[in-house]
Design an enzyme around this catalytic site. Structure first.
Site, PDB file in Angstrom:
ATOM      1  N   LYS A  43     -20.875 -43.655 -66.119  1.00  0.00           N
ATOM      2  CA  LYS A  43     -22.160 -44.216 -65.554  1.00  0.00           C
ATOM      3  C   LYS A  43     -21.956 -45.739 -65.408  1.00  0.00           C
ATOM      4  O   LYS A  43     -22.836 -46.300 -64.408  1.00  0.00           O
ATOM      5  CB  LYS A  43     -23.291 -43.847 -66.724  1.00  0.00           C
ATOM      6  N   TYR A  87     -18.626 -40.634 -71.212  1.00  0.00           N
ATOM      7  CA  TYR A  87     -19.723 -40.290 -70.315  1.00  0.00           C
ATOM      8  C   TYR A  87     -20.290 -41.568 -69.807  1.00  0.00           C
ATOM      9  O   TYR A  87     -20.538 -41.659 -68.793  1.00  0.00           O
ATOM     10  CB  TYR A  87     -20.972 -39.522 -70.962  1.00  0.00           C
TER      11      TYR A  87
END
Length: 263
Positions: free
Chosen positions: A168, A164
Protein backbone atom coordinates in the site's frame (compact mmCIF):
# COMPACT_ATOMS: atom_id res chain seq x y z
CA UNK A 1 -29.63 5.12 0.17
CA UNK A 2 -31.85 5.77 -2.83
CA UNK A 3 -31.61 7.83 -5.99
CA UNK A 4 -33.43 10.64 -4.18
CA UNK A 5 -30.70 10.84 -1.52
CA UNK A 6 -28.48 13.01 -3.71
CA UNK A 7 -29.69 16.09 -5.51
CA UNK A 8 -26.36 16.58 -7.31
CA UNK A 9 -25.74 14.64 -10.52
CA UNK A 10 -22.01 15.15 -10.89
CA UNK A 11 -21.56 12.02 -13.00
CA UNK A 12 -24.42 12.31 -15.47
CA UNK A 13 -23.33 10.81 -18.82
CA UNK A 14 -20.15 9.41 -17.20
CA UNK A 15 -19.06 5.76 -17.14
CA UNK A 16 -17.12 4.35 -14.20
CA UNK A 17 -15.36 1.02 -13.60
CA UNK A 18 -15.11 -0.08 -9.96
CA UNK A 19 -12.94 -3.13 -9.32
CA UNK A 20 -13.80 -5.40 -6.38
CA UNK A 21 -17.17 -3.68 -6.47
CA UNK A 22 -19.47 -6.33 -5.02
CA UNK A 23 -18.99 -5.76 -1.29
CA UNK A 24 -17.79 -3.30 1.33
CA UNK A 25 -16.03 -0.17 0.16
CA UNK A 26 -16.22 -1.08 -3.53
CA UNK A 27 -19.97 -1.61 -3.44
CA UNK A 28 -20.47 1.66 -1.56
CA UNK A 29 -18.38 3.50 -4.16
CA UNK A 30 -20.34 1.96 -7.04
CA UNK A 31 -23.60 2.93 -5.36
CA UNK A 32 -22.55 6.52 -4.68
CA UNK A 33 -21.24 7.14 -8.21
CA UNK A 34 -24.32 5.48 -9.68
CA UNK A 35 -26.76 7.48 -7.58
CA UNK A 36 -25.04 10.63 -8.80
CA UNK A 37 -25.72 9.62 -12.37
CA UNK A 38 -22.81 7.45 -13.54
CA UNK A 39 -23.21 4.25 -15.52
CA UNK A 40 -21.37 1.63 -13.48
CA UNK A 41 -19.40 -1.51 -14.30
CA UNK A 42 -18.31 -3.59 -11.34
CA UNK A 43 -15.79 -6.40 -11.40
CA UNK A 44 -15.11 -9.22 -8.95
CA UNK A 45 -13.94 -12.83 -8.95
CA UNK A 46 -17.26 -14.55 -8.26
CA UNK A 47 -20.16 -14.42 -10.73
CA UNK A 48 -22.76 -14.99 -8.01
CA UNK A 49 -21.42 -12.01 -6.05
CA UNK A 50 -21.41 -9.89 -9.20
CA UNK A 51 -25.02 -10.77 -10.03
CA UNK A 52 -26.18 -10.11 -6.46
CA UNK A 53 -24.38 -6.76 -6.33
CA UNK A 54 -25.82 -5.63 -9.67
CA UNK A 55 -29.32 -6.53 -8.47
CA UNK A 56 -28.74 -4.71 -5.17
CA UNK A 57 -27.49 -1.57 -6.90
CA UNK A 58 -30.54 -1.54 -9.17
CA UNK A 59 -32.79 -1.90 -6.14
CA UNK A 60 -31.05 1.09 -4.55
CA UNK A 61 -31.79 3.22 -7.62
CA UNK A 62 -28.67 2.88 -9.78
CA UNK A 63 -30.21 2.85 -13.24
CA UNK A 64 -27.30 1.78 -15.44
CA UNK A 65 -25.12 -0.93 -13.95
CA UNK A 66 -23.47 -4.10 -15.24
CA UNK A 67 -20.85 -6.49 -13.92
CA UNK A 68 -18.29 -9.02 -15.05
CA UNK A 69 -16.61 -11.82 -13.09
CA UNK A 70 -12.86 -12.32 -13.45
CA UNK A 71 -9.51 -12.24 -11.67
CA UNK A 72 -8.28 -8.64 -11.79
CA UNK A 73 -4.77 -9.95 -11.13
CA UNK A 74 -4.68 -11.53 -14.61
CA UNK A 75 -3.91 -9.38 -17.66
CA UNK A 76 -6.41 -11.18 -19.89
CA UNK A 77 -9.17 -10.54 -17.33
CA UNK A 78 -8.22 -6.87 -17.02
CA UNK A 79 -8.64 -6.45 -20.77
CA UNK A 80 -11.95 -8.32 -20.67
CA UNK A 81 -13.27 -5.89 -18.07
CA UNK A 82 -12.25 -2.85 -20.09
CA UNK A 83 -13.64 -4.31 -23.33
CA UNK A 84 -16.88 -5.26 -21.57
CA UNK A 85 -17.28 -1.69 -20.33
CA UNK A 86 -16.76 -0.25 -23.81
CA UNK A 87 -19.16 -2.75 -25.35
CA UNK A 88 -21.80 -2.08 -22.68
CA UNK A 89 -21.62 1.70 -22.28
CA UNK A 90 -19.40 2.90 -25.14
CA UNK A 91 -16.79 4.85 -23.17
CA UNK A 92 -14.83 5.18 -19.91
CA UNK A 93 -14.50 8.33 -17.81
CA UNK A 94 -13.57 7.03 -14.35
CA UNK A 95 -11.59 4.08 -13.01
CA UNK A 96 -11.59 3.12 -9.33
CA UNK A 97 -8.84 0.59 -8.59
CA UNK A 98 -10.43 -0.66 -5.38
CA UNK A 99 -9.09 -4.21 -5.28
CA UNK A 100 -6.55 -5.57 -2.79
CA UNK A 101 -5.60 -8.71 -0.89
CA UNK A 102 -3.72 -9.65 2.26
CA UNK A 103 -2.09 -13.08 2.26
CA UNK A 104 0.18 -12.92 5.27
CA UNK A 105 -0.32 -12.09 8.95
CA UNK A 106 2.76 -12.12 11.17
CA UNK A 107 6.44 -11.32 11.11
CA UNK A 108 7.48 -9.69 7.84
CA UNK A 109 10.66 -11.82 7.74
CA UNK A 110 8.48 -14.92 7.43
CA UNK A 111 6.75 -13.72 4.27
CA UNK A 112 7.70 -16.02 1.41
CA UNK A 113 8.95 -14.94 -2.00
CA UNK A 114 5.75 -16.33 -3.52
CA UNK A 115 3.59 -14.28 -1.15
CA UNK A 116 5.52 -11.09 -1.96
CA UNK A 117 5.00 -11.70 -5.66
CA UNK A 118 1.27 -12.31 -5.26
CA UNK A 119 0.80 -9.26 -3.05
CA UNK A 120 2.63 -6.89 -5.37
CA UNK A 121 1.07 -8.33 -8.51
CA UNK A 122 -2.46 -7.96 -7.19
CA UNK A 123 -2.22 -4.86 -5.01
CA UNK A 124 0.11 -2.74 -7.16
CA UNK A 125 0.84 -4.04 -10.65
CA UNK A 126 -2.73 -4.93 -11.59
CA UNK A 127 -3.90 -1.37 -10.86
CA UNK A 128 -1.04 -0.03 -12.95
CA UNK A 129 -2.05 -2.30 -15.82
CA UNK A 130 -5.72 -1.28 -15.53
CA UNK A 131 -4.60 2.34 -15.69
CA UNK A 132 -2.62 1.68 -18.89
CA UNK A 133 -5.63 -0.02 -20.45
CA UNK A 134 -8.12 2.76 -19.70
CA UNK A 135 -5.80 5.73 -20.30
CA UNK A 136 -6.42 6.07 -24.05
CA UNK A 137 -10.18 5.75 -23.59
CA UNK A 138 -10.37 8.36 -20.83
CA UNK A 139 -8.09 10.63 -22.85
CA UNK A 140 -10.46 10.31 -25.80
CA UNK A 141 -13.24 11.67 -23.59
CA UNK A 142 -11.22 14.80 -22.87
CA UNK A 143 -9.99 13.57 -19.50
CA UNK A 144 -11.36 12.03 -16.35
CA UNK A 145 -10.29 10.51 -13.06
CA UNK A 146 -8.51 7.45 -11.71
CA UNK A 147 -8.62 6.65 -7.99
CA UNK A 148 -6.59 4.03 -6.12
CA UNK A 149 -7.67 2.51 -2.81
CA UNK A 150 -4.57 2.28 -0.61
CA UNK A 151 -4.71 2.09 3.20
CA UNK A 152 -3.65 4.22 6.13
CA UNK A 153 -1.39 1.29 7.04
CA UNK A 154 0.75 2.50 4.12
CA UNK A 155 2.08 5.18 6.46
CA UNK A 156 3.21 3.06 9.41
CA UNK A 157 3.24 -0.67 8.44
CA UNK A 158 1.60 -2.43 11.43
CA UNK A 159 3.74 -5.44 12.40
CA UNK A 160 0.92 -7.98 12.07
CA UNK A 161 0.40 -7.26 8.37
CA UNK A 162 3.45 -5.30 7.35
CA UNK A 163 3.84 -6.95 3.94
CA UNK A 164 0.35 -5.85 2.94
CA UNK A 165 1.13 -2.37 4.22
CA UNK A 166 4.34 -2.18 2.17
CA UNK A 167 2.34 -2.81 -1.01
CA UNK A 168 0.00 0.00 0.00
CA UNK A 169 2.98 2.31 0.54
CA UNK A 170 4.03 1.43 -3.00
CA UNK A 171 0.51 2.25 -4.15
CA UNK A 172 0.78 5.76 -2.69
CA UNK A 173 4.01 6.22 -4.68
CA UNK A 174 2.42 4.79 -7.82
CA UNK A 175 -0.48 7.22 -7.46
CA UNK A 176 1.93 10.17 -7.38
CA UNK A 177 3.96 8.91 -10.33
CA UNK A 178 0.92 8.21 -12.51
CA UNK A 179 -0.60 11.56 -11.58
CA UNK A 180 2.41 13.37 -13.04
CA UNK A 181 2.47 11.17 -16.11
CA UNK A 182 -1.23 11.47 -16.95
CA UNK A 183 -1.88 15.10 -16.04
CA UNK A 184 -1.04 16.13 -19.62
CA UNK A 185 -4.06 14.09 -20.74
CA UNK A 186 -6.31 15.86 -18.22
CA UNK A 187 -6.55 12.60 -16.29
CA UNK A 188 -6.39 13.24 -12.57
CA UNK A 189 -4.95 10.38 -10.52
CA UNK A 190 -5.56 10.38 -6.77
CA UNK A 191 -6.08 7.89 -3.98
CA UNK A 192 -7.78 7.20 -0.69
CA UNK A 193 -6.20 5.60 2.37
CA UNK A 194 -8.96 4.19 4.57
CA UNK A 195 -8.38 3.49 8.23
CA UNK A 196 -10.31 0.76 10.05
CA UNK A 197 -13.55 0.49 8.09
CA UNK A 198 -16.38 -1.89 8.97
CA UNK A 199 -16.03 -4.47 6.19
CA UNK A 200 -15.76 -8.26 6.18
CA UNK A 201 -11.96 -8.00 6.42
CA UNK A 202 -12.20 -6.07 9.69
CA UNK A 203 -15.23 -7.93 11.09
CA UNK A 204 -13.32 -9.47 14.06
CA UNK A 205 -12.64 -5.93 15.31
CA UNK A 206 -16.26 -4.76 15.46
CA UNK A 207 -18.69 -7.68 15.41
CA UNK A 208 -18.69 -7.89 19.24
CA UNK A 209 -20.67 -4.64 19.41
CA UNK A 210 -20.40 -0.91 20.09
CA UNK A 211 -18.23 -1.21 23.19
CA UNK A 212 -15.66 -3.33 21.36
CA UNK A 213 -15.72 -0.84 18.52
CA UNK A 214 -15.15 2.02 20.95
CA UNK A 215 -12.20 0.24 22.51
CA UNK A 216 -10.61 -0.44 19.11
CA UNK A 217 -11.09 3.21 18.19
CA UNK A 218 -9.39 4.28 21.41
CA UNK A 219 -6.49 1.85 20.97
CA UNK A 220 -5.86 2.97 17.39
CA UNK A 221 -6.14 6.67 18.15
CA UNK A 222 -9.29 7.36 16.14
CA UNK A 223 -10.33 10.82 17.31
CA UNK A 224 -13.99 10.39 16.31
CA UNK A 225 -14.29 7.36 18.58
CA UNK A 226 -15.84 5.08 15.98
CA UNK A 227 -14.76 2.90 13.10
CA UNK A 228 -15.35 4.00 9.53
CA UNK A 229 -18.23 2.96 7.30
CA UNK A 230 -17.90 2.12 3.60
CA UNK A 231 -20.00 5.21 2.80
CA UNK A 232 -17.30 7.38 4.41
CA UNK A 233 -14.92 6.18 1.68
CA UNK A 234 -17.51 6.42 -1.08
CA UNK A 235 -18.08 10.11 -0.44
CA UNK A 236 -14.36 10.83 -0.67
CA UNK A 237 -14.05 8.92 -3.94
CA UNK A 238 -17.06 10.75 -5.37
CA UNK A 239 -15.35 14.06 -4.57
CA UNK A 240 -12.03 13.01 -6.10
CA UNK A 241 -13.73 11.69 -9.23
CA UNK A 242 -15.80 14.83 -9.73
CA UNK A 243 -15.07 18.26 -11.18
CA UNK A 244 -15.18 19.55 -7.60
CA UNK A 245 -11.65 18.14 -7.34
CA UNK A 246 -10.44 19.35 -10.74
CA UNK A 247 -7.26 20.86 -9.23
CA UNK A 248 -6.47 17.91 -6.97
CA UNK A 249 -3.74 15.75 -8.50
CA UNK A 250 -1.47 13.08 -7.02
CA UNK A 251 -2.97 13.17 -3.53
CA UNK A 252 -3.90 10.28 -1.27
CA UNK A 253 -6.67 11.25 1.14
CA UNK A 254 -6.52 9.55 4.54
CA UNK A 255 -9.98 8.55 5.72
CA UNK A 256 -9.19 7.56 9.27
CA UNK A 257 -11.46 9.48 11.64
CA UNK A 258 -8.51 11.44 12.97
CA UNK A 259 -6.06 8.57 13.41
CA UNK A 260 -2.55 9.94 12.96
CA UNK A 261 -0.92 8.47 9.87
CA UNK A 262 1.54 10.52 7.83
CA UNK A 263 4.93 10.07 6.18
Amino acid sequence: MSSSSYKCRRFKNKVAIVTAGTKGIGLAIAERLGLEGASIVIGSRNQKNVDEAVAQLKTKGVKNVAGLAGDIGEEVEQKRLVDFTLQTFGKINILVNNHGINLSIGNILEVSHEEWNKLFNFNVISGFQMTKLVQPHIKNQGGGAIIFNASYSAYFSPPAFAAYAVTKTALVGLTRALAIGLAKDNIRVNGIAPGVVKTEMSRPLWEAGPEAERQIAELTGIALGRLGEPDDCAGAVAFLASDDANYVVGETMIIGGGAQARF
